[in-house]
Every structure is written in C-alpha cells, then in structure tokens.
Scaffold this motif. Structure first.
Motif, mmCIF file in Angstrom:
data_model
loop_
_atom_site.group_PDB
_atom_site.id
_atom_site.type_symbol
_atom_site.label_atom_id
_atom_site.label_comp_id
_atom_site.label_asym_id
_atom_site.label_seq_id
_atom_site.Cartn_x
_atom_site.Cartn_y
_atom_site.Cartn_z
ATOM 1 N N CYS A 12 14.895 -0.408 -6.195
ATOM 2 C CA CYS A 12 13.736 0.039 -5.419
ATOM 3 C C CYS A 12 14.027 1.320 -4.674
ATOM 4 N N GLY A 13 13.162 2.302 -4.851
ATOM 5 C CA GLY A 13 13.297 3.561 -4.137
ATOM 6 C C GLY A 13 12.263 3.666 -3.044
ATOM 7 N N GLN A 14 12.352 4.681 -2.277
ATOM 8 C CA GLN A 14 11.335 4.961 -1.278
ATOM 9 C C GLN A 14 10.121 5.554 -1.960
ATOM 10 N N ALA A 15 9.066 5.737 -1.183
ATOM 11 C CA ALA A 15 7.879 6.373 -1.732
ATOM 12 C C ALA A 15 8.265 7.729 -2.299
ATOM 13 N N ILE A 56 5.086 7.433 -15.756
ATOM 14 C CA ILE A 56 4.817 6.730 -14.500
ATOM 15 C C ILE A 56 4.039 5.469 -14.862
ATOM 16 N N LEU A 57 4.637 4.316 -14.621
ATOM 17 C CA LEU A 57 4.051 3.043 -15.039
ATOM 18 C C LEU A 57 3.545 2.280 -13.823
ATOM 19 N N VAL A 58 2.250 2.074 -13.764
ATOM 20 C CA VAL A 58 1.621 1.407 -12.623
ATOM 21 C C VAL A 58 1.641 -0.108 -12.819
ATOM 22 N N ASP A 59 2.204 -0.812 -11.850
ATOM 23 C CA ASP A 59 2.133 -2.278 -11.800
ATOM 24 C C ASP A 59 3.052 -2.996 -12.784
ATOM 25 N N GLU A 64 15.061 5.196 -18.936
ATOM 26 C CA GLU A 64 15.440 5.899 -17.711
ATOM 27 C C GLU A 64 14.330 6.805 -17.186
ATOM 28 N N ASN A 65 13.515 7.346 -18.076
ATOM 29 C CA ASN A 65 12.490 8.309 -17.651
ATOM 30 C C ASN A 65 11.148 7.660 -17.373
ATOM 31 N N VAL A 66 11.173 6.382 -16.995
ATOM 32 C CA VAL A 66 9.970 5.670 -16.540
ATOM 33 C C VAL A 66 10.118 5.358 -15.063
ATOM 34 N N LYS A 67 9.115 5.708 -14.279
ATOM 35 C CA LYS A 67 9.107 5.352 -12.857
ATOM 36 C C LYS A 67 8.112 4.218 -12.646
ATOM 37 N N PRO A 68 8.576 3.018 -12.319
ATOM 38 C CA PRO A 68 7.656 1.926 -12.029
ATOM 39 C C PRO A 68 7.061 2.064 -10.626
ATOM 40 N N LEU A 69 5.764 1.877 -10.524
ATOM 41 C CA LEU A 69 5.090 1.824 -9.231
ATOM 42 C C LEU A 69 4.629 0.383 -9.026
ATOM 43 N N LEU A 70 5.236 -0.294 -8.077
ATOM 44 C CA LEU A 70 4.968 -1.708 -7.826
ATOM 45 C C LEU A 70 4.437 -1.890 -6.406
ATOM 46 N N TYR A 71 3.744 -3.000 -6.179
ATOM 47 C CA TYR A 71 3.073 -3.194 -4.897
ATOM 48 C C TYR A 71 3.194 -4.651 -4.474
ATOM 49 N N ASN A 72 3.805 -4.865 -3.309
ATOM 50 C CA ASN A 72 3.947 -6.234 -2.816
ATOM 51 C C ASN A 72 2.663 -6.660 -2.110
ATOM 52 N N THR A 73 1.635 -6.859 -2.922
ATOM 53 C CA THR A 73 0.310 -7.174 -2.370
ATOM 54 C C THR A 73 0.260 -8.552 -1.736
ATOM 55 N N ALA A 74 1.279 -9.384 -1.933
ATOM 56 C CA ALA A 74 1.310 -10.679 -1.258
ATOM 57 C C ALA A 74 1.256 -10.492 0.257
ATOM 58 N N ASP A 111 13.515 5.908 -10.094
ATOM 59 C CA ASP A 111 13.669 4.754 -9.210
ATOM 60 C C ASP A 111 12.322 4.096 -8.956
ATOM 61 N N ALA A 112 12.322 2.767 -8.922
ATOM 62 C CA ALA A 112 11.081 2.031 -8.670
ATOM 63 C C ALA A 112 10.605 2.255 -7.244
ATOM 64 N N TYR A 113 9.294 2.338 -7.106
ATOM 65 C CA TYR A 113 8.653 2.382 -5.787
ATOM 66 C C TYR A 113 7.962 1.052 -5.569
ATOM 67 N N ILE A 114 8.147 0.456 -4.394
ATOM 68 C CA ILE A 114 7.446 -0.774 -4.054
ATOM 69 C C ILE A 114 6.630 -0.545 -2.784
ATOM 70 N N GLY A 115 5.327 -0.678 -2.914
ATOM 71 C CA GLY A 115 4.437 -0.521 -1.770
ATOM 72 C C GLY A 115 4.444 -1.773 -0.908
ATOM 73 N N THR A 116 4.546 -1.591 0.392
ATOM 74 C CA THR A 116 4.577 -2.700 1.349
ATOM 75 C C THR A 116 3.660 -2.384 2.520
ATOM 76 N N LEU A 117 3.505 -3.346 3.418
ATOM 77 C CA LEU A 117 2.763 -3.070 4.653
ATOM 78 C C LEU A 117 3.481 -2.009 5.470
ATOM 79 N N GLU A 118 4.810 -2.054 5.454
ATOM 80 C CA GLU A 118 5.589 -1.125 6.276
ATOM 81 C C GLU A 118 5.408 0.318 5.830
ATOM 82 N N ASN A 119 5.429 0.574 4.505
ATOM 83 C CA ASN A 119 5.274 1.952 4.045
ATOM 84 C C ASN A 119 3.824 2.304 3.697
#
Length: 368
Positions: free
Chosen positions: A25-28, A132-135, A149-159, A317-325
C-alpha cells in the motif's frame, strides 16, 4: 458467474490477493507539478490518457462516471484529449484495452475488478505503458503478489465509510429494520455491506437497540446477479422492502435505479443510501429519497494517478482510500438535514474520528 464461484473468489481474495494490497500500500498519488506540461514528464501534447469502462458505462452515475471525470480533469489540465472505450460486455474488455494500447495511450485507466485479468495481460505485454486499475489489486492468481509491475491498483476501504452510513441509518430508522443488497458477491461489493452491518451493530451496542439488517448477515445475503438496472434488481429490492425496512443501500452501480422504482411503487417512506458517488448530485431524481451516499473519491485518485504518469513519476504501489486520507467518506444529508437528529450526526462525526484514531476497528478484506 454462479454464486458459488463468486464465493470462492471472495475467499481467495481475502486469503491471498489482498494481502498484497496491504503490503504494497502506498500513499495517495503524488500531486503533479505545477506546469501544464506535466512537470518533468512528457510534453502535454505528446501524452495520451485513456480509459476503458466496464459494462456499466460512463454514465452509470457511479464508479465508471467518477473515474472518467478524473481522467477528463487531468486531460483538461494537460491540454490533451481523452481516448475512451465503453464496454458493453465482458468479451469487450480485452479488445478495448488492446485498442487503447494500439492508439498509443501512455496511461490507461481500467475501471473495475472485472477488467483485472485483461489489464494485467496488456500490462505484461506493454511494459512501457502505465496502467491504472480501479477497484482491484491486480492479483489474479491470488498468490499475494501483483501480477504486473506497471499496474497501479486504486483500492478503497469503503467499509469505514459504510460503517458511518450504517450507524446513521440505524439511528434514522423508525421501523427498526434497514436493508442492503448487492450486484454480485465480490469483495468490492460486500465491503460496503460489511461496513454497513458493523455500523448498525455498533449503533445497537451503543444505544441498547436491536435494529435489524435485512439482505446481509455478515457472510452472505441478497444479490441481483449483475450490475444492471433490470427486473432482477427490482425484484431483490422489492423483497427486502417487503420485509419492512425503511432504509435501503443497493451496492452495484446502476442497480440503485431499480431500488428507486421499487421504493416508488411501494408507496412507503423509504430512504435510499447511495454508493460510490453522491447520488443527490449525480442523479437529481433521487434528491427526495437519498439519506446519504457512501463515497469513493475515485475521481481524485484517478486524476492524481494520471497526472503522476504525465509527470514521469508513475508508481505501481497500491493506493488505498480511507477516512483518514479522505479517499472514502459519506455525503452531506442534503434534503434530509432537517429530518435527522443533530445529536445523531454528532455521534456519526465522533465515530468517524474514532475510526481514524483506531479506537473503533472496522474489519474488511482490506483490513490488516
């Protein structure tokens, strides 16, 4: 795809595939440089941003639309045109992505987990193109490692955000019953339902109540079998409404439209919880019914990832969206502002901070 197959996918993803998403997991994505040529990357006139939708299309009032808006925003700032391919069926995912490659795209956004394998295949065949791969975590063999290696996952901790919506819904409900249902039993769908139920359960434990969740018991529940606004989706929504709920959260792009029809035909006062985008803004026909929406800031994360590619600073690096970010959240109450007790909203705000602080733990397939 059968329910048993999707359950296997859920188990495999939880057990293996998403371990990668957390470990990597990377930062935004980094904010781009200030100039219109993408900083030190390619000149804007040479950079081609592209996007491929899933079967929901770019006008789904949901995650395809938000992702597209992110690409358009980046293209506008760069002074370039977006190339896009709208998929109408699963068989079009691979050809559409390959077509974008042949068009000379530098960054290709693939929207949705259904495009994961086609994206990985194209990425491995075209290592100089940024994907860039969403979800989705881009781990189709579920070995805990990203498959290209050249895919960036964009993930979201919607829970986390759905937890807030569940607490709010439980506090708003007069019937003592709230409902949820999904398109298909995939982790990116059930993550909303998991958080929603946990939020209702927390409301009950904090307030000594027994609000029920219809449509999801934490392990399985009600699904339409797809992500289309059709009779199947309407039937599932009606079955849940018939059990007496007065709040319902459909999870799966356009299927909210079928829930809206079922609510209208029921003649009852039922509130709708949207997902992905703020339905109040994206679909004005919902404005008198939408209590809130569980948000995934896909437009922002897609925009930043595309701009990073243009800037020559693309990271896989994967990005994970959270309430914090602020990668996830809940929408304003809009027309329900006067219908919701101010004290309830104060509790929701307090819980949000407690989730950010770690005082409250919300579990999901993206949890540690």
């Amino acid at each position: 795809m059968t329910i048993s197959t999707t359950k296997k996918l859920v188990g495999a993803t939880i057990a293996a595939g998403v371990i990668f998403a957390l470990a990597g997991c990377g930062q935004a994505p980094t904010e781009p440089g200030g100039d219109n040529n993408g900083g030190g990357g390619e000149a804007a006139s040479d950079f081609i941003p592209c996007i491929v939708s899933d079967a929901g299309g770019f006008d789904d009032k949901s995650f395809n639309q938000l992702s597209y808006e992110g690409v358009v925003k980046a293209a506008d700032e760069l002074g370039v045109e977006v190339k896009k391919a709208e998929s109408n069926a699963e068989t079009e995912y691979g050809p559409n992505i390959d077509n974008m490659v042949s068009e000379g795209c530098n960054a290709i956004v693939a929207v949705g987990f259904a495009l994961s394998q086609a994206t990985v295949d194209a990425a491995n065949a075209n290592p100089d193109t940024d994907f860039i791969l969403v979800d989705d975590a881009a781990d189709n063999d579920f070995d805990g490692n990203k498959d290209a290696e050249n895919v960036k996952p964009l993930l979201y901790n919607t829970a986390e955000a759905a937890f807030l919506a569940g607490y709010l819904s439980a506090g708003y409900s007069e019937a003592g019953k709230v409902g949820t249902f999904g398109g298909m039993e995939f982790p990116t769908v059930t993550i909303f339902m998991d958080g929603f139920k946990q939020g209702v359960d927390h409301y009950n434990s904090e307030n000594g109540t027994s609000v029920q969740v219809i449509g999801w018991d934490g392990k399985t529940g009600s699904f339409t079998g797809g992500f289309e606004a059709n009779q199947d989706a309407k039937t599932v929504a009606k079955n849940i409404l018939d059990q007496g709920v007065d709040v319902i959260m459909p999870v799966g792009g356009p299927i909210y439209q079928s829930a809206l029809q079922a609510i209208t035909e029921s003649g009852r006062d039922v509130a709708l919880v949207g997902v992905d985008a703020d339905l109040y803004n994206t679909d004005p026909t919902t404005q008198d019914v939408v209590l809130t929406s569980v948000l995934k800031a896909m437009d922002i994360s897609v925009y930043e990832a595309v701009m990073s590619s243009a800037d020559g600073e693309f990271s896989g690096d994967a990005y994970i969206g959270t309430l914090e970010n602020e990668g996830v959240g809940i929408a304003p109450l809009h027309n329900f502002e006067d219908k919701v007790d101010a004290e309830l909203m104060s509790q929701v705000d307090k819980i949000k901070q407690e989730i950010i602080d770690g005082t409250i733990t919300v579990t999901s397939y993206l949890s540690n």
